[in-house]
Write a protein that holds these residues in place. Structure first.
Motif, PDB file in Angstrom:
ATOM      1  N   MET A  37     -13.937  22.018  70.597  1.00 37.62           N
ATOM      2  CA  MET A  37     -14.116  20.870  69.870  1.00 37.62           C
ATOM      3  C   MET A  37     -15.726  20.431  70.189  1.00 37.62           C
ATOM      4  O   MET A  37     -16.099  19.352  69.724  1.00 37.62           O
ATOM      5  CB  MET A  37     -13.228  19.871  69.937  1.00 37.62           C
ATOM      6  CG  MET A  37     -13.098  19.549  71.413  1.00 37.62           C
ATOM      7  SD  MET A  37     -11.713  18.353  71.636  1.00 37.62           S
ATOM      8  CE  MET A  37     -12.658  16.773  71.261  1.00 37.62           C
ATOM      9  N   PHE A  38     -16.268  20.931  71.453  1.00 39.70           N
ATOM     10  CA  PHE A  38     -17.715  20.658  71.446  1.00 39.70           C
ATOM     11  C   PHE A  38     -18.738  21.668  71.349  1.00 39.70           C
ATOM     12  O   PHE A  38     -18.426  22.604  71.138  1.00 39.70           O
ATOM     13  CB  PHE A  38     -17.751  20.346  73.226  1.00 39.70           C
ATOM     14  CG  PHE A  38     -16.654  19.287  73.613  1.00 39.70           C
ATOM     15  CD1 PHE A  38     -17.122  17.908  73.218  1.00 39.70           C
ATOM     16  CD2 PHE A  38     -15.664  19.550  74.307  1.00 39.70           C
ATOM     17  CE1 PHE A  38     -16.254  16.996  73.368  1.00 39.70           C
ATOM     18  CE2 PHE A  38     -14.780  18.485  74.547  1.00 39.70           C
ATOM     19  CZ  PHE A  38     -15.144  17.272  74.378  1.00 39.70           C
ATOM     20  N   PRO A  39     -20.020  21.236  71.128  1.00 42.74           N
ATOM     21  CA  PRO A  39     -20.923  22.192  70.853  1.00 42.74           C
ATOM     22  C   PRO A  39     -21.312  22.971  71.974  1.00 42.74           C
ATOM     23  O   PRO A  39     -21.256  22.634  73.018  1.00 42.74           O
ATOM     24  CB  PRO A  39     -22.346  21.304  70.595  1.00 42.74           C
ATOM     25  CG  PRO A  39     -21.827  20.149  71.143  1.00 42.74           C
ATOM     26  CD  PRO A  39     -20.291  19.722  71.092  1.00 42.74           C
ATOM     27  N   ASP A  41     -19.162  24.969  73.071  1.00 42.95           N
ATOM     28  CA  ASP A  41     -17.733  24.849  73.842  1.00 42.95           C
ATOM     29  C   ASP A  41     -18.012  24.284  75.291  1.00 42.95           C
ATOM     30  O   ASP A  41     -17.135  24.367  76.088  1.00 42.95           O
ATOM     31  CB  ASP A  41     -17.526  26.454  74.169  1.00 42.95           C
ATOM     32  CG  ASP A  41     -16.976  27.105  72.736  1.00 42.95           C
ATOM     33  OD1 ASP A  41     -17.011  26.430  71.714  1.00 42.95           O
ATOM     34  OD2 ASP A  41     -16.665  28.311  72.858  1.00 42.95           O
ATOM     35  N   ALA A  42     -19.077  23.673  75.511  1.00 41.28           N
ATOM     36  CA  ALA A  42     -19.192  22.958  76.833  1.00 41.28           C
ATOM     37  C   ALA A  42     -18.482  21.659  77.052  1.00 41.28           C
ATOM     38  O   ALA A  42     -18.815  20.724  76.162  1.00 41.28           O
ATOM     39  CB  ALA A  42     -20.740  23.004  77.478  1.00 41.28           C
ATOM     40  N   VAL A  43     -17.713  21.302  77.818  1.00 47.24           N
ATOM     41  CA  VAL A  43     -17.127  19.997  78.217  1.00 47.24           C
ATOM     42  C   VAL A  43     -18.148  19.001  78.747  1.00 47.24           C
ATOM     43  O   VAL A  43     -18.307  17.908  78.494  1.00 47.24           O
ATOM     44  CB  VAL A  43     -15.803  20.128  78.775  1.00 47.24           C
ATOM     45  CG1 VAL A  43     -15.405  18.864  79.168  1.00 47.24           C
ATOM     46  CG2 VAL A  43     -14.610  20.835  78.034  1.00 47.24           C
ATOM     47  N   ALA A  44     -19.030  19.593  79.693  1.00 49.25           N
ATOM     48  CA  ALA A  44     -19.793  18.909  80.328  1.00 49.25           C
ATOM     49  C   ALA A  44     -21.185  18.531  79.286  1.00 49.25           C
ATOM     50  O   ALA A  44     -22.070  19.346  79.403  1.00 49.25           O
ATOM     51  CB  ALA A  44     -20.428  19.753  81.472  1.00 49.25           C
ATOM     52  N   LEU A  45     -21.290  17.389  79.008  1.00 47.34           N
ATOM     53  CA  LEU A  45     -22.114  16.708  78.053  1.00 47.34           C
ATOM     54  C   LEU A  45     -22.712  15.618  78.458  1.00 47.34           C
ATOM     55  O   LEU A  45     -22.077  14.843  79.374  1.00 47.34           O
ATOM     56  CB  LEU A  45     -21.352  16.661  76.689  1.00 47.34           C
ATOM     57  CG  LEU A  45     -20.832  17.647  75.930  1.00 47.34           C
ATOM     58  CD1 LEU A  45     -20.457  17.477  74.686  1.00 47.34           C
ATOM     59  CD2 LEU A  45     -22.275  18.637  75.318  1.00 47.34           C
TER      60      LEU A  45
ATOM     61  N   PRO B 344     -28.285  25.750  79.496  1.00 43.96           N
ATOM     62  CA  PRO B 344     -27.211  25.340  80.455  1.00 43.96           C
ATOM     63  C   PRO B 344     -27.071  26.518  81.000  1.00 43.96           C
ATOM     64  O   PRO B 344     -26.892  27.693  80.425  1.00 43.96           O
ATOM     65  CB  PRO B 344     -26.028  24.799  79.621  1.00 43.96           C
ATOM     66  CG  PRO B 344     -26.369  25.134  78.226  1.00 43.96           C
ATOM     67  CD  PRO B 344     -27.824  25.135  78.077  1.00 43.96           C
ATOM     68  N   VAL B 345     -26.424  26.427  82.389  1.00 42.02           N
ATOM     69  CA  VAL B 345     -26.188  27.597  83.347  1.00 42.02           C
ATOM     70  C   VAL B 345     -24.695  27.717  83.365  1.00 42.02           C
ATOM     71  O   VAL B 345     -23.800  26.787  83.552  1.00 42.02           O
ATOM     72  CB  VAL B 345     -26.675  27.357  84.483  1.00 42.02           C
ATOM     73  CG1 VAL B 345     -26.238  28.766  85.441  1.00 42.02           C
ATOM     74  CG2 VAL B 345     -28.066  27.358  84.542  1.00 42.02           C
ATOM     75  N   LYS B 346     -24.094  28.764  82.660  1.00 42.17           N
ATOM     76  CA  LYS B 346     -22.624  29.153  82.811  1.00 42.17           C
ATOM     77  C   LYS B 346     -22.104  29.405  84.126  1.00 42.17           C
ATOM     78  O   LYS B 346     -21.624  30.721  84.274  1.00 42.17           O
ATOM     79  CB  LYS B 346     -22.154  29.941  81.472  1.00 42.17           C
ATOM     80  CG  LYS B 346     -20.855  29.777  81.065  1.00 42.17           C
ATOM     81  CD  LYS B 346     -20.735  30.505  79.786  1.00 42.17           C
ATOM     82  CE  LYS B 346     -19.331  30.369  79.444  1.00 42.17           C
ATOM     83  NZ  LYS B 346     -18.876  31.212  78.092  1.00 42.17           N
TER      84      LYS B 346
END
Lengths: 174, 444
Positions: A37-39, A41-45, B344-346
């Motif tokens: 649901m996030f751009p 797929d990253a939850v850390a925004l 961003p770093v994954k």
């Protein structure tokens, strides 16, 4: 030998099998997790623009040389002497500042001794003549090669560290 | 022989005395010379000492300036000569600028204002305490020649040594194989000759009577069959149990991370506290993956790796990893500014508890004062981090049973600690005795 061959199947670069993954994997999204649901797929925004954390007090002084001078002259520590917790302030200072500024505040931290980061001034440097306000401004925004520590220390912790820095300064000037 | 030796010794002692006297006179001469020299140096104040200058530079200037690289302020290699050649500004201008740059900007000096605006109006700290001699020392240091890039001598030596080792190993193995082959051939030949002798002499080689083969005898003995099958069942049960018990346990899990971050260099060699980067371990449930601005706190000024290297990870490798960080953070090292183009770093998560178990870092780190290494192992020695502990429930519980709670100076809980100690009849409470084994503490 059989056990050995089974163990050998397990590779260290990928996680092991799980018995019932639907009990292991969270249904909701987790910190640093991934969710569709996030751009990206990253939850850390970043928080939504303009949102304010609970208990937040704004810091109005700007991040430039005028703001620095304003803070240096006018800003004072809101904590009184009973609220200053020196052991905790020392702990925080040693973690975040001591690695460069030295645990005594003389600019001889471990990274300076190993010549990784240079030019860290001593707190009793006369040309800088640090005050509570200038120290807080520097912790909040960073200065020159030093970065901001606003995300590692909260407001109260920053003022605790400021009090401890001034204590080190007066110790150095003795 | 001995006598001559003795006389030699005597002679030397005599000489020694004379030397001592001579030294005293020459010492006085030297002293006078040194005094003269120092006086002349302070009078001239032009001949700087590069060694002293280096110390002064590192303490006063290096926060913002480097010799060959633009930082907060301009690069300073040969600054005195360059200023004179390019701007026609002499030492007096430089002295005034170092002692009070803000004053010069206010007075409307053209070049002072130009450089101030060029560097985003960042004011240079005034250094009124630096003497003429100090400035001369610093300028002497900046005027020193740039060091030549180091030759990759040691690396070559290491690699040749390694290949030499390899080839000698192969040589030894080959020689051994040859030896065994020769032995085998020799044995076959011996057997052939012996049978030939036997045939020639007409000796019949006795053949054994036909008996029941051993496997048949074994199959006919029911007791033996029973015992062996029980043994095999138990053994396989043991191994199957062992396999099932390690399912879901990720001990030793060591994924490849997108940026090769060496905990050994950061936490081990440089001694940076774990909580410097993982600051939220103090205050929240998660230990926190540091955002890239935390990396940039130091890597703004540390743009290359100068520590010890190995054959696998050399300087070029580590420098490349720092460049990866710059790309991800959107930092332009040449312009010393953020470009705004961040990626961003994954990172790959290593320590992961199943969803049905609750764990809170701040409770363990801040309240209990548990060292990070208790659970995460010797991270400060890990080039690449792996999961040190099994993170199973049995592992949690054994620590809760053994760990004594530090109740010193905790006035708020004094009463309940006292009552609990009386109830269990112990001096020191463990986490388990304070409710650290209740199901609902971790599973809800």
């Amino acid at each position: 030998m059989m056990f050995g061959s089974i163990v050998a199947c397990k590779k260290d670069t990928r996680p092991n099998y799980q018995f019932m993954p639907n009990m292991y994997e969270p249904v909701g999204y987790e910190t640093y997790g991934e969710s569709e649901m996030f751009p990206n797929d990253a939850v850390a925004l970043l928080p939504a623009e303009g949102s304010i954390p609970r208990g937040y007090t704004p810091f109005d002084i700007a991040n430039d040389i005028d703001g620095f001078n304003l803070a240096k002259e006018t800003l004072t520590n809101p904590l009184d002497s009973t609220q200053i917790d020196t052991p905790r302030a020392k702990e925080l200072y040693d973690i975040y500042c001591g690695i460069c500024h030295g645990n005594l505040g003389n600019g001889q931290g471990n990274l300076v001794k190993r010549e990784k980061i240079l030019g860290v001034p001593s707190y009793d440097d006369a040309g800088r003549a640090i005050t509570a306000g200038s120290t807080y401004h520097t912790i909040y925004y960073g200065k020159n090669a030093m970065g901001s520590y606003a995300n590692q220390l909260n407001e109260e912790e920053r003022w605790q560290v400021v009090a401890y820095v001034l204590k080190l300064k007066s110790d150095l000037e003795k | 022989m001995k006598k001559s030796y003795q006389s030699l010794e005597d002679n030397s002692t005599n000489n020694m005395k004379q030397v001592i006297y001579r030294k005293i006179t020459s010492k006085i001469l030297y002293l006078g010379f040194i005094v003269l020299l120092t006086f002349s140096a302070t009078l001239n104040a032009q001949e700087g000492d590069p060694a002293k200058g280096k110390t002064l530079f590192n303490t006063n200037c290096a926060a913002c300036h480097q010799l060959d690289k633009k930082m907060t302020g301009p690069a300073l290699r040969n600054i005195e000569q360059r200023l004179l050649d390019e701007q026609g500004l002499d030492r007096a201008w430089l002295d005034a600028w170092i002692r009070n740059s803000a004053g010069m900007i206010k007075s409307g000096d053209a070049y002072a204002n130009q450089i101030f605006n060029e560097y985003n109006q960042t004011a240079m700290t005034a250094f009124p305490t630096l003497s003429d001699q100090d400035i001369s020392d610093i300028l002497a240091y900046t005027a020193a020649e740039a060091p030549a890039p180091p030759t990759p001598g040691p690396d070559v030596v290491v690699s040749t040594a390694a290949t030499g080792d390899d080839s000698s190993n192969k040589l030894i193995l080959g020689a051994l194989a040859l030896l065994f082959a020769l032995l085998a051939i020799g044995l076959i030949l011996v057997r052939q000759t012996l049978t030939r002798f036997a045939q020639e002499k007409g000796i019949e080689v006795a053949t054994a009577d036909k008996t029941i083969p051993i496997w048949k005898a074994f199959a006919q003995n029911q007791f033996l069959v029973l015992v062996t099958s029980i043994f095999f069942l138990l053994a396989s049960g043991y191994f199957v149990y062992g396999y099932f018990m390690q399912i879901g346990v990720d001990q030793g899990y060591q994924p490849v991370q997108p940026i090769h971050f060496s905990h050994k260099i950061h936490a081990g060699d440089n001694g940076i506290d774990c909580k410097y980067c993982h600051s939220s371990a103090r205050v929240s449930k998660t230990s926190g993956i540091p955002s890239l601005n935390v990396c940039m706190n130091c890597h703004k000024s540390i743009y290359e790796y100068n520590g010890e290297t190995t054959a696998e990870y050399d300087k070029a490798f580590y420098d490349g990893e720092i460049q990866k960080l710059y790309a991800a953070a959107g930092w332009s090292d040449a312009d010393q500014a953020y470009t705004g183009d961040a990626q961003p770093v994954k990172w790959v998560r290593i320590h992961n508890l199943p969803d049905f178990a609750y764990f809170n870092h701040s409770q363990h780190v801040s309240v209990a004062g548990v060292q990070c290494q208790t659970c995460h192992g010797p991270v400060e020695t890990m080039e690449e981090v792996y999961q040190f502990s099994p993170l199973t429930m049995g592992w949690c519980i054994s620590c809760h049973r053994e760990t004594e709670v530090n109740v010193q100076g905790n006035a708020y809980y004094e009463k309940i600690h006292e009552q609990l100690s009386k109830k269990y009849g112990v001096d020191k409470l463990t986490a388990a005795q304070m409710g650290g084994l209740e199901c609902g503490k971790c599973h809800y």
